[in-house]
Motif scaffolding. Structure first.
Motif, PDB file in Angstrom:
ATOM      1  N   ALA A 113      60.335  -8.329  20.893  1.00  9.57           N
ATOM      2  CA  ALA A 113      59.746  -8.995  19.723  1.00  9.57           C
ATOM      3  C   ALA A 113      59.061  -8.026  18.757  1.00  9.57           C
ATOM      4  CB  ALA A 113      58.745 -10.052  20.183  1.00  9.57           C
ATOM      5  N   HIS A 114      58.495  -6.919  19.255  1.00  9.39           N
ATOM      6  CA  HIS A 114      57.657  -6.046  18.427  1.00  9.39           C
ATOM      7  C   HIS A 114      58.271  -4.680  18.117  1.00  9.39           C
ATOM      8  CE1 HIS A 114      54.358  -8.878  18.939  1.00  9.39           C
ATOM      9  NE2 HIS A 114      54.713  -8.944  20.210  1.00  9.39           N
ATOM     10  N   GLY A 115      59.434  -4.392  18.665  1.00  8.29           N
ATOM     11  CA  GLY A 115      60.052  -3.084  18.431  1.00  8.29           C
ATOM     12  C   GLY A 115      59.310  -1.987  19.189  1.00  8.29           C
ATOM     13  N   ASP A 116      59.190  -0.817  18.567  1.00  9.19           N
ATOM     14  CA  ASP A 116      58.540   0.353  19.179  1.00  9.19           C
ATOM     15  C   ASP A 116      57.051   0.073  19.374  1.00  9.19           C
ATOM     16  OD1 ASP A 116      57.280   2.788  19.706  1.00  9.19           O
ATOM     17  OD2 ASP A 116      58.416   3.903  18.204  1.00  9.19           O
ATOM     18  N   ILE A 117      56.632  -0.001  20.640  1.00 10.05           N
ATOM     19  CA  ILE A 117      55.205  -0.248  20.896  1.00 10.05           C
ATOM     20  C   ILE A 117      54.497   0.977  21.473  1.00 10.05           C
ATOM     21  CG2 ILE A 117      55.381  -2.756  21.069  1.00 10.05           C
ATOM     22  CD1 ILE A 117      55.299  -2.432  24.152  1.00 10.05           C
ATOM     23  N   GLY A 118      55.214   2.116  21.506  1.00 16.46           N
ATOM     24  CA  GLY A 118      54.556   3.346  21.923  1.00 16.46           C
ATOM     25  C   GLY A 118      55.336   4.155  22.942  1.00 16.46           C
ATOM     26  N   GLY A 164      49.667   5.401  18.445  1.00 18.05           N
ATOM     27  CA  GLY A 164      48.625   5.873  17.540  1.00 18.05           C
ATOM     28  C   GLY A 164      47.364   6.136  18.336  1.00 18.05           C
ATOM     29  N   GLU A 165      46.277   5.487  17.965  1.00 17.54           N
ATOM     30  CA  GLU A 165      45.004   5.636  18.674  1.00 17.54           C
ATOM     31  C   GLU A 165      44.823   4.590  19.774  1.00 17.54           C
ATOM     32  OE1 GLU A 165      42.706   8.158  18.201  1.00 17.54           O
ATOM     33  OE2 GLU A 165      44.372   8.958  17.024  1.00 17.54           O
ATOM     34  N   LYS A 166      45.750   3.654  19.857  1.00 17.85           N
ATOM     35  CA  LYS A 166      45.591   2.541  20.798  1.00 17.85           C
ATOM     36  C   LYS A 166      46.351   2.813  22.095  1.00 17.85           C
ATOM     37  CE  LYS A 166      44.668  -0.694  17.207  1.00 17.85           C
ATOM     38  NZ  LYS A 166      43.982  -1.906  17.136  1.00 17.85           N
ATOM     39  N   GLU A 167      45.807   2.251  23.174  1.00 16.94           N
ATOM     40  CA  GLU A 167      46.467   2.352  24.476  1.00 16.94           C
ATOM     41  C   GLU A 167      46.843   0.948  24.931  1.00 16.94           C
ATOM     42  OE1 GLU A 167      45.528   4.993  28.202  1.00 16.94           O
ATOM     43  OE2 GLU A 167      44.368   3.138  28.344  1.00 16.94           O
ATOM     44  N   LEU A 168      48.071   0.804  25.397  1.00 19.58           N
ATOM     45  CA  LEU A 168      48.560  -0.471  25.909  1.00 19.58           C
ATOM     46  C   LEU A 168      48.838  -0.324  27.393  1.00 19.58           C
ATOM     47  CD1 LEU A 168      49.886  -0.023  22.887  1.00 19.58           C
ATOM     48  CD2 LEU A 168      51.070  -2.113  23.468  1.00 19.58           C
ATOM     49  N   GLU A 190      54.321 -13.406  25.964  1.00 19.98           N
ATOM     50  CA  GLU A 190      53.748 -13.722  24.660  1.00 19.98           C
ATOM     51  C   GLU A 190      52.246 -13.416  24.641  1.00 19.98           C
ATOM     52  OE1 GLU A 190      53.314 -17.639  21.870  1.00 19.98           O
ATOM     53  OE2 GLU A 190      55.074 -17.478  23.143  1.00 19.98           O
ATOM     54  N   GLY A 191      51.825 -12.720  23.602  1.00 18.48           N
ATOM     55  CA  GLY A 191      50.410 -12.415  23.422  1.00 18.48           C
ATOM     56  C   GLY A 191      49.956 -11.096  24.018  1.00 18.48           C
ATOM     57  N   LEU A 192      50.730 -10.516  24.920  1.00 18.42           N
ATOM     58  CA  LEU A 192      50.291  -9.268  25.570  1.00 18.42           C
ATOM     59  C   LEU A 192      50.181  -8.116  24.583  1.00 18.42           C
ATOM     60  CD1 LEU A 192      49.488  -7.809  28.175  1.00 18.42           C
ATOM     61  CD2 LEU A 192      51.907  -7.319  28.549  1.00 18.42           C
ATOM     62  N   VAL A 193      51.212  -7.875  23.803  1.00 19.45           N
ATOM     63  CA  VAL A 193      51.206  -6.751  22.860  1.00 19.45           C
ATOM     64  C   VAL A 193      50.148  -6.977  21.771  1.00 19.45           C
ATOM     65  CG1 VAL A 193      52.566  -5.477  21.138  1.00 19.45           C
ATOM     66  CG2 VAL A 193      53.594  -6.115  23.342  1.00 19.45           C
ATOM     67  N   GLU A 194      50.052  -8.208  21.293  1.00 19.52           N
ATOM     68  CA  GLU A 194      49.051  -8.535  20.259  1.00 19.52           C
ATOM     69  C   GLU A 194      47.646  -8.228  20.749  1.00 19.52           C
ATOM     70  OE1 GLU A 194      51.453 -10.604  21.255  1.00 19.52           O
ATOM     71  OE2 GLU A 194      52.558 -11.264  19.499  1.00 19.52           O
ATOM     72  N   LEU A 195      47.398  -8.440  22.019  1.00 21.28           N
ATOM     73  CA  LEU A 195      46.088  -8.188  22.617  1.00 21.28           C
ATOM     74  C   LEU A 195      45.634  -6.745  22.353  1.00 21.28           C
ATOM     75  CD1 LEU A 195      43.939  -9.376  24.668  1.00 21.28           C
ATOM     76  CD2 LEU A 195      45.289  -8.260  26.440  1.00 21.28           C
ATOM     77  N   TYR A 196      46.578  -5.818  22.402  1.00 17.14           N
ATOM     78  CA  TYR A 196      46.257  -4.390  22.223  1.00 17.14           C
ATOM     79  C   TYR A 196      46.362  -3.912  20.784  1.00 17.14           C
ATOM     80  CZ  TYR A 196      46.585  -4.067  27.295  1.00 17.14           C
ATOM     81  OH  TYR A 196      46.398  -4.238  28.640  1.00 17.14           O
ATOM     82  N   LEU A 197      47.344  -4.411  20.049  1.00 18.09           N
ATOM     83  CA  LEU A 197      47.637  -3.847  18.730  1.00 18.09           C
ATOM     84  C   LEU A 197      46.970  -4.561  17.570  1.00 18.09           C
ATOM     85  CD1 LEU A 197      51.414  -2.870  19.071  1.00 18.09           C
ATOM     86  CD2 LEU A 197      49.380  -1.447  19.393  1.00 18.09           C
ATOM     87  N   SER A 198      46.315  -5.695  17.831  1.00 20.26           N
ATOM     88  CA  SER A 198      45.671  -6.410  16.707  1.00 20.26           C
ATOM     89  C   SER A 198      44.237  -5.979  16.518  1.00 20.26           C
ATOM     90  CB  SER A 198      45.742  -7.909  16.926  1.00 20.26           C
ATOM     91  OG  SER A 198      45.165  -8.261  18.164  1.00 20.26           O
TER      92      SER A 198
END
Length: 175
Positions: free
Chosen positions: A114-119, A138-142, A167-175
């Motif tokens: 759903a989000h493409g490249d997440i790191g 970037g500066e975030k860790e997932l 659902e919601g896992l990636v948003e938790l870190y990247l938002s």
């Protein structure tokens, strides 16, 4: 040989006999492939010391009973209890499909459906009850669980792991 060039095979957990045999708890899903080894590297202090094997065979589920050439009595075997065993990375059997060794995917990019490249995978945390990809974007860790339910494809050629995160896992870190 350096530890960085090796993989952890297991740990000497006890003596087996008065003749110096030891039992090693293996860290593998396929213990039978290590049954007929000729040698291993034993971590003693800060060094990896080669030990040659007279005989080794499986003992119950994931224990390996080893009779080292250099160890023929209980006092010598006692000194090995708690020692870690290693083998060169070149001795790992190659994995195919969605199976992989943790060390081989460090630096792989994680592509979410759903989000493409997440790191990029920086490391894998295997000390908790659930193994986790530690991903840096970037500066975030997932933290993404390492499970068959989430991993859809391992692309070794392009150094990418494709995932379908809940659902919601990636948003938790990247938002």
């Amino acid at each position: 040989m350096r530890k960085e060039d090796c993989f952890y095979l297991g740990k000497v957990v006890s003596k087996y006999s008065f003749k110096g045999e030891v039992l090693v708890k293996l860290d593998t899903d396929e213990p039978d492939i290590y049954e007929n080894m000729e040698s291993v590297l034993v971590s003693l202090g800060n060094n990896l010391v080669p030990f040659f094997i007279d005989r080794c065979r499986l003992h119950k589920s994931n224990l390996l009973r080893i009779d080292f050439e250099e160890v023929k009595d209980e006092p010598t075997a006692d000194k090995l209890i708690g020692s870690e065993l290693y083998l060169p990375l070149t001795m790992l059997p190659p994995l195919k499909g969605n199976k992989f060794y943790y060390h081989e995917v460090i630096g792989f990019t994680i592509m979410d459906e759903a989000h493409g490249d997440i790191g990029v995978i920086e490391s894998i945390n295997d000390s908790a009850s659930q193994d986790l990809f530690e991903i840096k974007k970037g500066e975030k860790e997932l933290l993404i669980p390492v499970t068959d339910d989430i991993i859809t494809k391992v692309d070794r050629e392009n150094r990418t792991i494709h995932v379908k995160t809940p659902e919601g896992l990636v948003e938790l870190y990247l938002s």
